[in-house]
Design an enzyme around this catalytic site. Structure first.
Site, PDB file in Angstrom:
ATOM      1  N   HIS A 159     -31.468  76.677 -70.649  1.00  0.00           N
ATOM      2  CA  HIS A 159     -30.146  77.294 -71.131  1.00  0.00           C
ATOM      3  C   HIS A 159     -30.007  76.464 -72.373  1.00  0.00           C
ATOM      4  CE1 HIS A 159     -26.068  79.120 -71.168  1.00  0.00           C
ATOM      5  NE2 HIS A 159     -25.665  77.954 -71.367  1.00  0.00           N
ATOM      6  N   VAL A 197     -23.171  69.128 -64.312  1.00  0.00           N
ATOM      7  CA  VAL A 197     -24.287  68.988 -63.531  1.00  0.00           C
ATOM      8  C   VAL A 197     -23.883  68.463 -62.084  1.00  0.00           C
ATOM      9  CG1 VAL A 197     -26.311  67.655 -63.081  1.00  0.00           C
ATOM     10  CG2 VAL A 197     -25.796  68.668 -65.294  1.00  0.00           C
ATOM     11  N   TYR A 202     -23.995  79.820 -62.296  1.00  0.00           N
ATOM     12  CA  TYR A 202     -23.294  78.705 -63.387  1.00  0.00           C
ATOM     13  C   TYR A 202     -22.293  79.596 -64.203  1.00  0.00           C
ATOM     14  CZ  TYR A 202     -23.134  76.384 -67.836  1.00  0.00           C
ATOM     15  OH  TYR A 202     -22.745  75.660 -69.048  1.00  0.00           O
ATOM     16  N   HIS A 250     -19.085  80.298 -62.213  1.00  0.00           N
ATOM     17  CA  HIS A 250     -18.324  79.213 -61.500  1.00  0.00           C
ATOM     18  C   HIS A 250     -17.282  78.817 -62.413  1.00  0.00           C
ATOM     19  CE1 HIS A 250     -17.774  75.126 -59.820  1.00  0.00           C
ATOM     20  NE2 HIS A 250     -18.472  75.530 -59.031  1.00  0.00           N
TER      21      HIS A 250
END
Length: 109
Positions: A10, A36, A77, A80
């Protein structure tokens, strides 16, 4: 050529607004790196500033690269809450952004 199994990169290219201070940019980078620790499918985070002598960056000054275990991981992701909160902050300080997701391919002779 061999496609990396499942892995997706990404890439974010960013040009920050003129009024965004270097201190704020550093704060944003630290917050991005911390994702992360908050979003399990996000495996790595790297970033850098443009150092090219060709002046072809079209005003983009920073690059951010994250590695995910799969395309589904990027979807997780994106959905989220920690990403939503960060993205809103990041985009409020960005003049231009390009986002590019790809599956890396290894060239073997």
């Amino acid at each position: 050529m061999e496609e990396a199994k499942g892995v997706v990169k990404h890439i974010v290219l960013a040009k920050f607004k003129d009024e965004t201070t270097p201190e704020k940019i550093e704060e944003l980078i630290k917050a991005y790196a911390n994702l992360v620790n908050l979003i399990p499918p996000m495996k790595t985070f790297h970033w850098g500033k443009d150092v090219s002598v060709e002046s072809l960056n079209q005003g983009f000054t920073h690059v951010f690269e994250s590695t995910f275990e799969s395309a589904e991981g990027i979807a997780e992701y994106n959905a989220h809450p920690a990403h939503d909160e960060f993205a809103n902050l990041f985009l409020s300080h960005s003049d231009k952004v390009i986002i590019f997701d790809y599956k890396p391919t290894v060239f073997r002779w």
